[in-house]
Design a protein around this motif. Sequence first.
Motif, PDB file in Angstrom:
ATOM      1  N   ILE A  17      48.308  23.468  46.968  1.00 21.83           N
ATOM      2  CA  ILE A  17      47.198  23.933  45.962  1.00 21.83           C
ATOM      3  C   ILE A  17      47.462  25.264  45.713  1.00 21.83           C
ATOM      4  O   ILE A  17      47.435  25.905  44.491  1.00 21.83           O
ATOM      5  CB  ILE A  17      45.788  23.604  46.439  1.00 21.83           C
ATOM      6  N   ASP A  18      47.679  26.047  46.925  1.00 19.70           N
ATOM      7  CA  ASP A  18      47.922  27.409  46.590  1.00 19.70           C
ATOM      8  C   ASP A  18      49.161  27.945  45.813  1.00 19.70           C
ATOM      9  O   ASP A  18      49.342  28.902  45.125  1.00 19.70           O
ATOM     10  CB  ASP A  18      47.969  28.070  47.753  1.00 19.70           C
ATOM     11  N   HIS A  19      50.189  26.981  46.052  1.00 20.25           N
ATOM     12  CA  HIS A  19      51.451  27.262  45.182  1.00 20.25           C
ATOM     13  C   HIS A  19      51.567  26.782  43.946  1.00 20.25           C
ATOM     14  O   HIS A  19      51.978  27.572  43.033  1.00 20.25           O
ATOM     15  CB  HIS A  19      52.636  26.456  46.030  1.00 20.25           C
ATOM     16  N   TYR A  20      51.044  25.721  43.877  1.00 13.72           N
ATOM     17  CA  TYR A  20      51.031  25.068  42.335  1.00 13.72           C
ATOM     18  C   TYR A  20      49.878  25.422  41.360  1.00 13.72           C
ATOM     19  O   TYR A  20      49.728  25.375  40.190  1.00 13.72           O
ATOM     20  CB  TYR A  20      51.307  23.709  42.160  1.00 13.72           C
ATOM     21  N   LEU A  21      48.653  25.546  42.101  1.00 14.87           N
ATOM     22  CA  LEU A  21      47.476  25.493  41.163  1.00 14.87           C
ATOM     23  C   LEU A  21      46.789  27.142  41.270  1.00 14.87           C
ATOM     24  O   LEU A  21      46.570  27.532  40.094  1.00 14.87           O
ATOM     25  CB  LEU A  21      46.454  24.619  41.555  1.00 14.87           C
TER      26      LEU A  21
ATOM     27  N   PRO B 176      42.500  31.791  38.282  1.00 15.68           N
ATOM     28  CA  PRO B 176      42.887  33.040  38.879  1.00 15.68           C
ATOM     29  C   PRO B 176      42.708  32.981  40.462  1.00 15.68           C
ATOM     30  O   PRO B 176      41.762  32.210  40.954  1.00 15.68           O
ATOM     31  CB  PRO B 176      41.975  33.706  38.077  1.00 15.68           C
ATOM     32  N   GLU B 177      43.485  33.711  41.103  1.00 17.90           N
ATOM     33  CA  GLU B 177      43.427  33.580  42.788  1.00 17.90           C
ATOM     34  C   GLU B 177      41.896  33.977  43.201  1.00 17.90           C
ATOM     35  O   GLU B 177      41.617  33.526  44.189  1.00 17.90           O
ATOM     36  CB  GLU B 177      44.445  34.596  43.282  1.00 17.90           C
ATOM     37  N   ASN B 178      41.139  34.945  42.244  1.00 17.09           N
ATOM     38  CA  ASN B 178      39.938  35.300  42.739  1.00 17.09           C
ATOM     39  C   ASN B 178      38.988  34.406  42.584  1.00 17.09           C
ATOM     40  O   ASN B 178      37.765  34.363  42.696  1.00 17.09           O
ATOM     41  CB  ASN B 178      39.439  36.779  42.327  1.00 17.09           C
ATOM     42  N   ALA B 179      39.146  33.179  42.007  1.00 16.95           N
ATOM     43  CA  ALA B 179      38.316  32.085  41.602  1.00 16.95           C
ATOM     44  C   ALA B 179      38.220  30.788  42.492  1.00 16.95           C
ATOM     45  O   ALA B 179      37.666  29.855  42.060  1.00 16.95           O
ATOM     46  CB  ALA B 179      38.364  31.728  40.250  1.00 16.95           C
ATOM     47  N   VAL B 180      39.074  31.096  43.636  1.00 19.80           N
ATOM     48  CA  VAL B 180      39.125  29.753  44.608  1.00 19.80           C
ATOM     49  C   VAL B 180      37.780  29.298  44.876  1.00 19.80           C
ATOM     50  O   VAL B 180      37.627  27.871  44.992  1.00 19.80           O
ATOM     51  CB  VAL B 180      40.104  30.157  45.589  1.00 19.80           C
ATOM     52  N   GLY B 181      36.841  30.137  45.324  1.00 16.66           N
ATOM     53  CA  GLY B 181      35.514  29.582  45.637  1.00 16.66           C
ATOM     54  C   GLY B 181      34.718  28.757  44.557  1.00 16.66           C
ATOM     55  O   GLY B 181      34.214  27.894  44.953  1.00 16.66           O
ATOM     56  N   LEU B 182      34.958  29.577  43.455  1.00 21.42           N
ATOM     57  CA  LEU B 182      34.196  28.540  42.318  1.00 21.42           C
ATOM     58  C   LEU B 182      34.836  27.385  42.033  1.00 21.42           C
ATOM     59  O   LEU B 182      34.126  26.540  41.795  1.00 21.42           O
ATOM     60  CB  LEU B 182      34.194  29.659  41.216  1.00 21.42           C
ATOM     61  N   VAL B 183      36.126  27.496  42.049  1.00 24.37           N
ATOM     62  CA  VAL B 183      36.700  26.156  41.648  1.00 24.37           C
ATOM     63  C   VAL B 183      36.545  25.405  42.616  1.00 24.37           C
ATOM     64  O   VAL B 183      36.293  23.830  42.373  1.00 24.37           O
ATOM     65  CB  VAL B 183      38.485  26.344  41.579  1.00 24.37           C
ATOM     66  N   ARG B 184      36.506  25.425  43.950  1.00 24.07           N
ATOM     67  CA  ARG B 184      36.079  24.486  44.975  1.00 24.07           C
ATOM     68  C   ARG B 184      34.784  23.905  44.774  1.00 24.07           C
ATOM     69  O   ARG B 184      34.305  22.873  44.883  1.00 24.07           O
ATOM     70  CB  ARG B 184      36.376  25.032  46.534  1.00 24.07           C
ATOM     71  N   LEU B 185      33.800  24.895  44.430  1.00 25.13           N
ATOM     72  CA  LEU B 185      32.307  24.629  44.223  1.00 25.13           C
ATOM     73  C   LEU B 185      32.230  23.489  42.904  1.00 25.13           C
ATOM     74  O   LEU B 185      31.576  22.722  42.954  1.00 25.13           O
ATOM     75  CB  LEU B 185      31.660  25.678  43.710  1.00 25.13           C
TER      76      LEU B 185
END
Length: 125
Positions: free
Chosen positions: A79-83, A89-98
């Motif tokens: 996920i970190d490599h391809y998505l 954006p990298e700073n939206a990981v928490g929002l995407v997980r939510l």
Amino acid sequence: MQYRILADVTVVVHLLFVAYVVVGGYIAWRWRKTIVLHLAAVAWGFSAVLVGIECPLTHLENWARLRAGEQGLPSSGFIDHYLTGVIYPENAVGLVRLLVAVAVVVSWVGYGVIVTRRSANRVAA
């Protein structure tokens, strides 16, 4: 060459799996029996992300890439490599997980409503 193809096919399968984790509950609205598969996929996907269980697809891709003379995925994973940083954006990981969790929960609630309505319609008929 065949290891490179295997690695690329593994990426496609992995992307399909991630997509299924997100939308599989909605698919179960139409094909109800698939909810069991979706529950298993979500359990695996969420535990891989939250607990850090290594995915066998990541392992297979790394194995195939190394056999093809390429570099494997970084230790951060698929996920970190391809998505992350590509799809969002990298700073939206928490929002995407939510948002993924909300999409899954909404699909399950909708599934429950559909199943309840169908059962009520059968009893009324």
